[in-house]
Structures are given as C-alpha cells and as structure tokens.
Design a protein around this motif. Sequence first.
Motif, PDB file in Angstrom:
ATOM      1  N   PRO A 107       6.524  -4.223   8.557  1.00  0.00           N
ATOM      2  CA  PRO A 107       6.064  -3.309   7.502  1.00  0.00           C
ATOM      3  C   PRO A 107       7.151  -2.971   6.474  1.00  0.00           C
ATOM      4  O   PRO A 107       6.915  -3.079   5.269  1.00  0.00           O
ATOM      5  N   LEU A 108       8.336  -2.609   6.954  1.00  0.00           N
ATOM      6  CA  LEU A 108       9.361  -2.162   6.007  1.00  0.00           C
ATOM      7  C   LEU A 108       9.795  -3.307   5.101  1.00  0.00           C
ATOM      8  O   LEU A 108       9.842  -3.172   3.875  1.00  0.00           O
ATOM      9  N   THR A 109      10.095  -4.446   5.709  1.00  0.00           N
ATOM     10  CA  THR A 109      10.552  -5.584   4.927  1.00  0.00           C
ATOM     11  C   THR A 109       9.493  -6.014   3.925  1.00  0.00           C
ATOM     12  O   THR A 109       9.801  -6.293   2.764  1.00  0.00           O
ATOM     13  N   ALA A 110       8.243  -6.056   4.395  1.00  0.00           N
ATOM     14  CA  ALA A 110       7.173  -6.478   3.489  1.00  0.00           C
ATOM     15  C   ALA A 110       7.043  -5.494   2.343  1.00  0.00           C
ATOM     16  O   ALA A 110       6.844  -5.892   1.189  1.00  0.00           O
ATOM     17  N   PHE A 111       7.183  -4.216   2.643  1.00  0.00           N
ATOM     18  CA  PHE A 111       7.087  -3.212   1.586  1.00  0.00           C
ATOM     19  C   PHE A 111       8.193  -3.432   0.561  1.00  0.00           C
ATOM     20  O   PHE A 111       7.955  -3.448  -0.653  1.00  0.00           O
ATOM     21  N   LEU A 112       9.414  -3.640   1.069  1.00  0.00           N
ATOM     22  CA  LEU A 112      10.539  -3.812   0.150  1.00  0.00           C
ATOM     23  C   LEU A 112      10.375  -5.100  -0.654  1.00  0.00           C
ATOM     24  O   LEU A 112      10.656  -5.132  -1.860  1.00  0.00           O
ATOM     25  N   ALA A 113       9.910  -6.146  -0.005  1.00  0.00           N
ATOM     26  CA  ALA A 113       9.727  -7.417  -0.720  1.00  0.00           C
ATOM     27  C   ALA A 113       8.672  -7.259  -1.799  1.00  0.00           C
ATOM     28  O   ALA A 113       8.837  -7.745  -2.927  1.00  0.00           O
ATOM     29  N   THR A 114       7.582  -6.569  -1.456  1.00  0.00           N
ATOM     30  CA  THR A 114       6.543  -6.342  -2.458  1.00  0.00           C
ATOM     31  C   THR A 114       7.101  -5.545  -3.619  1.00  0.00           C
ATOM     32  O   THR A 114       6.840  -5.845  -4.786  1.00  0.00           O
ATOM     33  N   PHE A 115       7.881  -4.540  -3.273  1.00  0.00           N
ATOM     34  CA  PHE A 115       8.497  -3.728  -4.321  1.00  0.00           C
ATOM     35  C   PHE A 115       9.353  -4.611  -5.220  1.00  0.00           C
ATOM     36  O   PHE A 115       9.282  -4.524  -6.453  1.00  0.00           O
ATOM     37  N   GLY A 116      10.143  -5.484  -4.592  1.00  0.00           N
ATOM     38  CA  GLY A 116      10.999  -6.368  -5.371  1.00  0.00           C
ATOM     39  C   GLY A 116      10.182  -7.252  -6.294  1.00  0.00           C
ATOM     40  O   GLY A 116      10.496  -7.401  -7.479  1.00  0.00           O
ATOM     41  N   ALA A 117       9.105  -7.810  -5.750  1.00  0.00           N
ATOM     42  CA  ALA A 117       8.290  -8.726  -6.557  1.00  0.00           C
ATOM     43  C   ALA A 117       7.599  -7.970  -7.688  1.00  0.00           C
ATOM     44  O   ALA A 117       7.520  -8.461  -8.812  1.00  0.00           O
ATOM     45  N   ILE A 118       7.127  -6.764  -7.378  1.00  0.00           N
ATOM     46  CA  ILE A 118       6.470  -5.978  -8.426  1.00  0.00           C
ATOM     47  C   ILE A 118       7.474  -5.630  -9.512  1.00  0.00           C
ATOM     48  O   ILE A 118       7.164  -5.679 -10.705  1.00  0.00           O
TER      49      ILE A 118
ATOM     50  N   LYS B  75       0.056 -12.539  -1.126  1.00  0.00           N
ATOM     51  CA  LYS B  75       0.275 -13.015   0.235  1.00  0.00           C
ATOM     52  C   LYS B  75       0.984 -11.955   1.064  1.00  0.00           C
ATOM     53  O   LYS B  75       0.632 -11.701   2.212  1.00  0.00           O
ATOM     54  N   LEU B  76       1.982 -11.328   0.473  1.00  0.00           N
ATOM     55  CA  LEU B  76       2.724 -10.311   1.221  1.00  0.00           C
ATOM     56  C   LEU B  76       1.815  -9.149   1.604  1.00  0.00           C
ATOM     57  O   LEU B  76       2.000  -8.532   2.651  1.00  0.00           O
ATOM     58  N   LEU B  77       0.846  -8.864   0.752  1.00  0.00           N
ATOM     59  CA  LEU B  77       0.007  -7.694   0.999  1.00  0.00           C
ATOM     60  C   LEU B  77      -1.258  -8.039   1.762  1.00  0.00           C
ATOM     61  O   LEU B  77      -2.051  -7.169   2.047  1.00  0.00           O
ATOM     62  N   SER B  78      -1.458  -9.328   2.054  1.00  0.00           N
ATOM     63  CA  SER B  78      -2.738  -9.677   2.678  1.00  0.00           C
ATOM     64  C   SER B  78      -2.779  -9.139   4.100  1.00  0.00           C
ATOM     65  O   SER B  78      -1.775  -9.029   4.788  1.00  0.00           O
ATOM     66  N   HIS B  79      -3.985  -8.856   4.495  1.00  0.00           N
ATOM     67  CA  HIS B  79      -4.212  -8.077   5.700  1.00  0.00           C
ATOM     68  C   HIS B  79      -4.634  -9.023   6.819  1.00  0.00           C
ATOM     69  O   HIS B  79      -5.438  -9.905   6.620  1.00  0.00           O
ATOM     70  N   ASN B  80      -4.059  -8.832   7.976  1.00  0.00           N
ATOM     71  CA  ASN B  80      -4.491  -9.633   9.111  1.00  0.00           C
ATOM     72  C   ASN B  80      -4.586  -8.718  10.311  1.00  0.00           C
ATOM     73  O   ASN B  80      -3.566  -8.295  10.857  1.00  0.00           O
ATOM     74  N   PRO B  81      -5.797  -8.353  10.711  1.00  0.00           N
ATOM     75  CA  PRO B  81      -5.939  -7.324  11.739  1.00  0.00           C
ATOM     76  C   PRO B  81      -5.366  -7.738  13.085  1.00  0.00           C
ATOM     77  O   PRO B  81      -5.078  -6.895  13.923  1.00  0.00           O
ATOM     78  N   GLU B  82      -5.183  -9.048  13.269  1.00  0.00           N
ATOM     79  CA  GLU B  82      -4.700  -9.478  14.580  1.00  0.00           C
ATOM     80  C   GLU B  82      -3.180  -9.477  14.697  1.00  0.00           C
ATOM     81  O   GLU B  82      -2.632  -9.647  15.776  1.00  0.00           O
ATOM     82  N   ALA B  83      -2.488  -9.300  13.555  1.00  0.00           N
ATOM     83  CA  ALA B  83      -1.030  -9.372  13.589  1.00  0.00           C
ATOM     84  C   ALA B  83      -0.445  -8.162  14.312  1.00  0.00           C
ATOM     85  O   ALA B  83      -0.955  -7.055  14.229  1.00  0.00           O
ATOM     86  N   GLU B  84       0.659  -8.402  15.021  1.00  0.00           N
ATOM     87  CA  GLU B  84       1.318  -7.300  15.714  1.00  0.00           C
ATOM     88  C   GLU B  84       2.683  -7.057  15.111  1.00  0.00           C
ATOM     89  O   GLU B  84       3.321  -7.963  14.598  1.00  0.00           O
ATOM     90  N   LYS B  85       3.136  -5.830  15.247  1.00  0.00           N
ATOM     91  CA  LYS B  85       4.422  -5.472  14.658  1.00  0.00           C
ATOM     92  C   LYS B  85       5.548  -6.125  15.443  1.00  0.00           C
ATOM     93  O   LYS B  85       5.619  -6.016  16.663  1.00  0.00           O
ATOM     94  N   ILE B  86       6.450  -6.824  14.732  1.00  0.00           N
ATOM     95  CA  ILE B  86       7.573  -7.452  15.427  1.00  0.00           C
ATOM     96  C   ILE B  86       8.892  -7.041  14.798  1.00  0.00           C
ATOM     97  O   ILE B  86       9.930  -7.599  15.095  1.00  0.00           O
ATOM     98  N   GLU B  87       8.841  -6.053  13.930  1.00  0.00           N
ATOM     99  CA  GLU B  87      10.037  -5.693  13.186  1.00  0.00           C
ATOM    100  C   GLU B  87      11.013  -4.913  14.078  1.00  0.00           C
ATOM    101  O   GLU B  87      10.626  -4.011  14.810  1.00  0.00           O
ATOM    102  N   THR B  88      12.295  -5.316  14.019  1.00  0.00           N
ATOM    103  CA  THR B  88      13.319  -4.504  14.674  1.00  0.00           C
ATOM    104  C   THR B  88      14.278  -4.027  13.595  1.00  0.00           C
ATOM    105  O   THR B  88      14.630  -4.777  12.694  1.00  0.00           O
ATOM    106  N   LEU B  89      14.655  -2.775  13.672  1.00  0.00           N
ATOM    107  CA  LEU B  89      15.441  -2.194  12.600  1.00  0.00           C
ATOM    108  C   LEU B  89      16.914  -2.070  12.992  1.00  0.00           C
ATOM    109  O   LEU B  89      17.242  -1.654  14.101  1.00  0.00           O
ATOM    110  N   PHE B  90      17.784  -2.479  12.079  1.00  0.00           N
ATOM    111  CA  PHE B  90      19.224  -2.274  12.242  1.00  0.00           C
ATOM    112  C   PHE B  90      19.746  -1.650  10.971  1.00  0.00           C
ATOM    113  O   PHE B  90      19.302  -2.016   9.874  1.00  0.00           O
TER     114      PHE B  90
END
Lengths: 119, 359, 284, 634
Positions: free
Chosen positions: D415-426, D473-488
């Motif tokens: 979620p966080l990375t995708a949000f930041l990437a979307t922000f960057g692209a926007i 693509k970054l914002l597309s929704h996939n209900p089956e996806a699971e969160k795999i993000e680890t934060l450092f």
Amino acid sequence: MFAMVKNVIKNLFSRPSTRLFPYQTREFFPNVRGSIDNDPEVCIYCGACQMRCPSEAIVVNRAEKVWTINPYKCILCGVCAQICPKKSIAIHSEYVHPQSSKVKKIRQKKVVEEAQSHA
Amino acid sequence: MAKKTILPFGPQHPVLPEPIQLQLVMEDEIVVEAIPAIGYVHRGLEKLTETKAIAENIFVVERICGICSFMHALCYCQGIESLMNITVPDRSRFLRVIWGELHRLHSHHLWLGLLADAFGFESLFMQCWRNREMVMDIMEMTAGSRVIISTNALGGVRRDIDSDQQKFILNSLNKLQEELDNIKRVFSDDYTVNKRLVDVAVISKEDAHELGAVGPVMRASGLSFDYRTTGYAAYNELDFEPIVEQSGDCYARMMVRLRECYQSIDIIRQAFAKLPEGPIASPVKGFPSGEIATRVEQPRGEVLYYIKANGTNHLDRLRVRTPTFANIPALLKMVKGLTLADIPIAILSIDPCISCTER
Amino acid sequence: MNIQIIAATILLAPVIGGLIAGIDRIITARMQHRVGPPLLQPFYDVLKLLGKENIAVTNDQSLYAVLYLVFNVITLVMFVLQMDLLLILFMLLLAVASLVLGAMSANSPFSKIGAQRELIAILAYEPILISSVVGMYFVTGSFSISRILQIDRMLFIDLPLLFIAFTYVLTIKLRKSPFDFSTSHHGHQELVKGLTIEYSGPSLAMIEIAHWYETVLLLLFAGLFFANNLYVAVAAIAICYFAEILVDNIAARLTWQIMLKSTWIPGLLIAVVNMVWVYIKYHV
Amino acid sequence: MVSYLLLAMILLPMLLAAVVLAVTDRRFRNVCVLMVSGILMVSALLIIKTGAAFVEIHGTLAEVLDYVIFAADVAISLIALYFGFKFRSIVLAVLSIAQLIPLVLFHIQINFAGVEKAFHIDHLSMIMLLLVNIIGPLIAVYALHYMQEHEHHQHLTASRQHYFFATILLFLGAMNGLVMANNINWIHFFWEVTTLCSFLLIGHDQTEAALANAKRALIINFFGGVAFILGIMFIYSRVHTIAVHEILTYSDVSVLLIPMALLVLAGFTKSAQIPFQSWLLGAMVAPTPVSALLHSSTMVKAGIYLIFRFAPVFLGTWLADMSALIGAFTFAAAALLAISQTNAKRILAYSTISNLGLMITLICILDIYAIYAAALLIVLHGVSKALLFLCVGTIEQAIGSRDLEDMDGIRQRLPLTAFLATFGAISMLLPPFGVLITKWIGIEVTASLPPVMFLIILGSACTVFFWAKFIGKLLSHNPEAEKIETLFLTYQGPLAIIAVLALITSIFMIEFSNMFIAPFISSAYLGSSDQTIPNVLISDFAGFYPPAFFAVTAIALLLVFILYNWLKPKRYVQPFLSGENSGHNQFYSLSDGKFNAGFRNYYFSSVLNEHKLTYLMNSIASALLIVLFGVILR
C-alpha cells in the motif's frame, strides 16, 4: 458518408411512427389470435380441447363443469377453437395486457362471475 | 508477452441477440484466439417431439426458432407428407411460398437492423426495424399472429389469403420496396458502414466449401447454391436465381441478404400472380412410418430435418441441423485476427440463431 | 462578483447541460422517427439514479466519479473566470484522467478496455484541442480567455479550418457516434458501456452531471471562435450541436484505429495549415 | 568557510569512497554512507546560505591540483583503453585514444596552467547542488537496504557492496565538483569521472547483459567526452581562456559557435538525447538505485547542466534553435516509444529521456519563462523520477518482477509504496503539479518556433497515454491480493521524504523560482548586477499560482471525500463478465470450466515496434544533428 442524411431529415420533419401506448392504440386486424375465451353456457365440457391442446394449457373438469385455461402456457395456436364441437371457444383479437400475477382463467357453468385463483 | 487479455464475450452481452460465449484471447484489441461455448439455451425440444402427437409437433418445431418458425414447420410438414405420400393442394403450395418469403423478409430486416446496431448505427437500426413492422403487419393480418404464425398443417395450410388481403400485401410490399431503396443506399454506399464491413471477416470460396458454410454466408463467398432452386413447395414454378456475391466479407454477406429482400418481394409478387384457386389442405389419415431427411432453405441457410416414424402417433426420433450450427466453424475461422470492434459484426454476419442450434 | 459568477456557473451549468441533453434526445428520437422522451427526462434519470443504492465493484470507484465531476466543475469555473486556455485544457485532462482511472480501478476487462480506448481518444483529440488554442494565440497574442474576448475580430474568420478540426474532435469529446467506442449512450457496443460499465446509482449520476458540465464547457469553447458577437456565437453553438446530433445519427461507430488516423493525419494537417497561415499573417 | 564546504562536498565523498572500498565491513559502511549523506545535505544547505561566490586557489596547491587532475583524467582514458582491449572493442579503444591525445596535447599547449578562481558557485550550481546533495544521499541511504536484498536474490558468495557504495560516493563527489568547477578542464575531468562511475555501476551485477550495456554506456559517453575535449581546445584557440566565467562573458557568438556545438553534442550524449539514448535504456539492467541516481540527480543532469551553463553564449542562434528542435523531437519520440513498453523501468527511462528533451528545448528558447521552466523541470523531474524509480525498485524486490503487467493489485500488496509511486506518477502528469506546468510553459514559449511547439503538443498527448496506463495499473484493484509490504526506516523512509519534497517543490515553485532562478537569470543572462533582480522576480506563471491551485485542489479533494463518504458503496458486487462469473475475476465457460479473465494494457506492439521505431527516430535525429553541424561548419 451522407447517405443517411436524407432519411434522417425526412424523419425529423414528419410525424413519428411510434404511438404513445397505452394512450393511443392501433386497431387490431380481424382474425388475430389475441386471447382465448370459452362461453361456459354453450360449452359441453367434452374435453376435446384438453386432449388436442399441444401445450396442455386447458384443463376440463367434466364432473364439476369447470373449464380452465392457463394463459401462460397457452401458445394461441387456435387448435381448441378449430376442433370445438359446439364452437363455444372463441378467439378474440385483443391482446391481453400484462399482469402482475399469473392468474388462470376459469369458466364455470352457471356461475356467471369470473372466479380467479392464483396459479 | 506472458499475460494476455481474456474476455468472456457472452453469453449475456447486449450485442449478441442470443446467448453464445466466445472466450476471446486478445493482444491489444486483436483477437488471437476464440473459444466458443454453446449450450446456454438448450430446451430439449427434440426429445419433446417424441412425446407429442405428430400433428402437435408442428407447434413444437415452430418454437425451435421464432424468426424462421414458418420454415421449420414447413420442413417438418414436407417431411411427414412425403413419408405419408400426401400431395398437398397447389394453392397451399403457393401460400407456403408466400408466407415463407414473408418470413425471409422479416428475418432479413431484423438482421439488417441488428447489424446496424452492432456497428453502432442506431438510426439505421430503427429504420430497418420500422420497415420490418410492415411485414409483421402483413403476417398479423393474414395469419393472425406476428411472428410464430402457425399456418402450416399436415397436408396444406390452415389459413387462406383472400383478394382484399392480397391487395393489402402487394401495396405494403410496394411501400416496403421504396423504403428498402432508402436503406439500401445507406448500407451499400455509406462511408462509415463500408469502413466497418468491407474486408472484415473474409471467408474464401474454398474455406466456405471446406467448412460447410450454408445460406448467405456460403453465397457471399461465391458459391452459387440455394436449396429453393431444387423446387420444393411451389418454387419450381417461380423464376429466380440464387443471389451470389464474390468477396466473402461482411459486406458481401450483408449485400446477399439485402438483395434477397428484393428477391423475396419479387417471388411473392410472382406467387400471387400465379396463385391458383382451390382447396388449401388435403385430408390426412393414418400415421407415417419410415425415415426421411428433408431440407428447406431458411433465411439463415439450409435446415435439415431427419424424421424417423414408426407408424404410431409418436415419432421415434426427430433430428434438426440448423444453418447456424453449420456456420459456426466458418465463424471461428473469421474471428481470428479481427479486432474486438469487429467481433460483433463478424458474429452477426452469420446471422446466428443460437436457439435453433441448441433446440 | 467572482463568487457570484462561480455560484451561478455551478448552479446554472448543469441545468443548461441537462436541457441540452433533453433536446438532444428529442431531436435524436425524431430523427429516428420516434416520439422520444420528455424534455426533462435527463433530470428524471439522474434523480432516479441518485435515489438508488450505490453498488460497486471496488471501494474507490465512486471516488473517481466524484473527482470527475469536481474537476469538470473546476474547469468550467476556470473558463468562466476567463483564465488561461491551456491551463483549462490541462484541467480538463485531469477530469478525464479521473474517469479513466476509475474505469481502470475496477477489475473488469470491459471497463479497462474502455479506459484504454478513452486514452487513445485523448491521444487523438488533445493535439487538436491544443492546436486550436495555439491558433487563437497566434491571432490574439494571448492564451488567456479574457484577452481573447477583447479582440474585435471574429476568430472564426482567421481560424475556419481549426474550427472544423475542433468540431471534428468535439464528436470524440462528446462521445457521440461515430466515436462512441469508449462508452456510449447505448449499451449496444462490444464493451457494453465501456468506461462506465461498473458504475451504478449515485456514482453514475455523478458522471452524468459531469457530462452536462463538460458539454457546456465544450460548447462555450466552440462559441469562443465567434466570441465578438453574442448572437452569432449562440447561433454557431446551436448549429454546431445540431451538426453533432446529425452526425450521431448518420454514422456507424468507427474504430479507434480509424479515429486516430483521421485526427492525426487530415485533422492535424488542416489544423497545422491554419496555424501556419495565421502565424504568417500575424507574426512574419 | 566555503572552501571547507567544498572539501566536504567534493573531496570527502571521494576519500570515503576509498575507505569504503578498503573496509568491507557492512556496519562500518552503513555508518560511512549515512554520515556522508548527512554531511552532504548540510553542506549543500550551508553553501546555499553563503550565497554566490568564487573560490580561489593559489600557489602550490593550485599547481598540484592541476597536475593531479590532469593525471587522473589521463588515467580515466587509460582505464577506458584497458576496457577497450578487454572487451575487444575497437571503437572504445579508438575513442579513448582520441580523448587521450587531445587531452595531453591541450595541457601541453596551455602549459598545465590553471584558473585562479577555481570554483564558481552561482545560482545554477546551487539548484544542481540541492538536487545532487539531497536526492543523491537519499538514494544512497535507500540503497543500503536495497543492495542487501539485491545480493540476497543474487546468491553471491562474496558481497560486492563495497564496490557499489564506493562508486556511488565517488559519483556524488564528482557531480558536486562538476557543478561548481570554474576551470573547464576540471569540469571535463569530473565529467569523465561520472562516465566511469556510471560504467562501473551499470556493470555492477557482472552479468553478460550488464557488462554489454556498461560497455555501450562507456562508448557513447566517451564519444561525448571527445566532443567535450575538442570543444575545450576550440574555445581556447578562439578566446584563450579556460575559465568558464570568462568564456561566458564573450559576447561575440559567432566566434564560439563551433565549440559550443561540440559542447552541446557532449551534453546530448550525457543527457541521452536521441540518437544517443540507447545507453540510458541499457542502464536499466543495473540495480534500481543506480537507475534512480542516473536519471534523477546525477549523470543525465550533468549534460543538461553543461548546456544550461553555456546557453547564454549561444541563445538565439541557429545552434539554439536546432538544439531546441532536437530536444522537442526527443520529447515526442521518447514519449511515443514509452507507450510500447511493458517494463516499468523502461517506461520511466523513456519518460526521463523525453523530459530531458523538454529541458533542452526550454533551455534553448530565448524567453525568460523558458528559463524558469527549464530550471524548475530539472528539479521537479529529479525529485519525481527519483521517487518513481525507488518505488519501482521496492515493488520489484517485493514481487520479483519489473513488468508493469505483473503489478495488478499492487495497491493491496504494497500500500505505501504503491501510494508513493502513484503520487510520483501523478506529479509527473497532472496539474497542479509542476511538471505539467513546465510543459504548458513549453508550449506557450515555443510559439515562436512552430515545429518545436507542434512536437511538444504531440509529445504531451503521448505522455498522457503512457502515464495514465502506469497510474491505472498501480491503482487497479485485485480483491485476492494480500499485503506483503514490510517497512524499514531506511527503505521507505527516503521514499516518503522524496515524496514530501516533490509536493513542497511543486507548491513553492514561485518562491523557488524567485530565490534561485531569478538571480541566475539576472547574473547569467542580463549581466551580473544584483539590482536587476526585481525585474525578473515573478508572482505567478501567467495566472498560475501554485499555492492557490493546490488550495483549490485540496478543497476539491476535501469536497470529494465528503461526497465520497455519502456515496460510499453499501454493497459490493463482482464485475460484469457477461453473466458468467464464478469468482471476482473468474468466469465459467461451458467448454473450459472456470477461467480467469485477464486484462493487459495496450502496447500497440504491431504498430509501435520499438526496434523499427528506434531505427527511424535515430535516423531522423542523426539527420537533424548533421544539419546542425553542417550549417555551423559552413
């Protein structure tokens, strides 16, 4: 590209061909198979119509002198009227209006009023 | 290129008149593969005919397909009649031709409208279907019903056409022909329509033959064959030629059907001119036995009935092969390499009747 | 004063847009020999949609619908406040982008293909829209509407070809036949409703209302070519929109391939010819 | 004070690079990198606070430095020659000799003379310093964690990270030197150091593809280096100085046109303009922090810097117009090519090339707003692109693919990375962010050069297409996806900081322009008196005042959220799959059973064949270059 222009412009400036049904209705052609009815007083409840009906829509109770047609099964082929020995089954040219429940049409001897029961 | 676009096209899709599923595998918008699935409207009508009486079966086979119901009944009746060696009266043979051609007319108009709708030409669609109303009115007046007219019977027809009706029909047909001229101009000359039809979904003459295409699909690829020329009903006494186009694309298929509308009007006029007086049905006694395959040219192509009777009031087996079934292999060949936008047009160009196919 | 103008724009524009849609539907119906709906039908439709349950495929779909509406409103307000035309075009782009993103956020292949087609449509019309603005710049020396309005010539006389190109892409922008392939007013296309297929109820109403704003904006844009005379401008807008309805009714839906070719080759060509001519006339 | 800062910014990273190379302990290295990063950021801010200045170096120190730098420059050429033999590349060997001989001859000709005012820190340098010393260190910090995971995936027996970080530090030091040096020979030296560093970084993974692309980068940049050294010799032969500030004061353009063309050519190679773009695309095989570094703050910006630095000399000439045309052509062509890419990093690479083209166009237009836009674009693009590359790197490490088509449901997975990437692209595509504003200014200012403007219009349309696909693509929704993000902290931390920076730079565009660009314009373009600054201070860009627009956008977003809460779906359904859903994204087929519906973005692979198009674009761009030189050499 502009082959349709003529048609479209002609349409635009002539009266629309659609009708504001149900406020305006067209007259039915004679002999249209619109709905089927039976005259309970003429009917002899022989059951011939029940036997020949291809869609098994007609049920005749000989004992109680009840003639029932299920309009949702009936395909309006007109065979019943064709073979009726007393010509008591008549085909009317008016179509039946849509209804909100499936109601069978029951014709019973002596009882002039129309009885209704839910299918 | 690992991932591909996979689109379930149908069974419930607004451009499809009836349920068929094409699983489209696409690259961008180009269809690289189309996997068909049918079976969404199977109703078991063939089985039903084995339980009904032989005369009642007319009403069953009419319901195989609404649009060409008369032809189905005709094919069935002709089969039973030849099993029982019944000769039908001349007048009823001509009446069968008239109603048959009226059915072809309204079927082709329906199809032209659907095609217009498939390439997004709403006003043309409305125009075609408005013209179709004239044919439907003729049917309502002469047969008492607009689509499934139930005028066929074993040994002849159930209704007659009197001279007043005849005048009405001929008048209507004159009007229809004028209207047809109007839409023909659009179908054959309009730039946008040509862009969408010419060179789309081409089937070569060889392929059409190889894949067993029938009806307008076959004739549009340059194969000159029309089952009516074999002369069933009264066709042997009427003057007409199969309508053939050479290019094999959607445009050719459209042109074949459009020209067949004119041809049908012409045939109806000829039939009225030659309509003999006399009874409209022969008496039928007894039950058929034996087996027979009979064919009739429907608006969509050739339909084949196989009837096996055993001398009782019930049939052993009735098998129907409808034109759409024969045209599906050609369809699958067509859609490969098309763009998504052309898919509805290609599907419609065979005039699919899935209810026919699945019975 | 500005506040009043903004308020009037926000309130009046959907009324005008809705009425235009109603007139459009009646004329279209008559062209197809139908009686057609009452004039206020678009409003009835939207009111009905607003009263319905909001059903969606994904959580944020409605968000994009609202964004689409809001950005359209902002763009129209910017236009009425007579700001820079290029900036207005870019804001309009933002609105379309939200619609596209909304379609892409749902996991439906139909809406996603619709989104791609809409992007191709942007690819087709954006250069021509910008070219018309640049053409106006060559004539008036400014990109700002307030300055363009001050000019006493009729822009159309200098920019007839650009106006033709503009009306051509107006068909794409209004999503009318022959270019109604990303979404259409009828579900009868291969993508069903394309972009908006997964929208229903109030979110669909938002998109409808946004369309009204967009229509008003685009017609005002067309009016800009005749800006020095109000009556001519109104007449030109009316003729322009009637032409759009007519074209809608006399053309089959084309494919995006044909659209891209026709806008980029003849469309841009006449735009460039016109731009070169006014450039030489006013700057060389 | 300034000289200490210079030491801290140029020499310290280079020295620590040597230390990091020598000591392979990981913890020590981390401390070193963090320390250098902190020092660089602080020194850059301090040096900006001090203001524009010359730094003079006298006496023995200056002489020693001149000799050392000459020796190092020769050494780089020799290294290139060595690699030329190692790779059996005649082109590389010839180029390195072609560089070596003029280099030596030139130094003999000028008798190893130096420049007293060895460093010149003006506002252009400051803009570059901000970019290099804030974004660069953040990327380096990010790389600490990234490289750990990267090597984990590579299954190496011995870590090669010490090479990596040493090169990065050397790189940053060289960039700082490049943007501050006043001696054009020194600029050339730092230029060559960045070439060498990029070569080492691209080849870092030692795979076949990495080495091949590293070699290509070296060849193309050495070609630029040769053009550079020839340009220097030409300049000297015409105006007899190697001090940049003296060259810039030369008002007679015609004298310097040929050397300027050579320098612009060098800038083109470094900034990967078509037809020199292939090295930057090849650089995508390198670990992602390298791509981020090359694309955002260093390397490619060095070319832009060089052209920007010398632009006042040749503005308004045939050279400037042609350069603007080539830049605009690159802008449009790269944007078109970006449409056909599925690899997220290559999309970003083409976008970079495209934006560099726009920068060059803006630099070469004689208009005050063009200069504003050019300088703004350097910063805005640097920030946004760094963010995007790092986000793609994070995604790549998490899902094991950099293909855009594999990023379905990335929103739920990271979620966080995708949000930041979307922000960057926007921030690269949509208003009210700055990049779009520079494009807008680009169209407005090029009205005097219609072909250039036309190319920019076409290019922006293409830009919309590929960015919208990317964001979608970054914002597309996939209900089956699971969160795999680890934060450092050191992993997503830099991302978040860069995102905040991107927002801040866009909001405070006007203030930024007045603080840095206006003084630069008045010193470089309007003669160097500070009194002229008020003339070039701006309050908005033709009616666009970013804070107001951001405020409107913020209010709009607030409104949207209110409406959205009211509209929030009460019931969720499956998408339309023609009535045959058997799962959220699955349909039932009578012939095949359950089947996954799929969707792939459009790439027009049949029409936009990258290979063929590149060939075509290269031919056109080469033709333009030949025309440019043909006319100048007349």
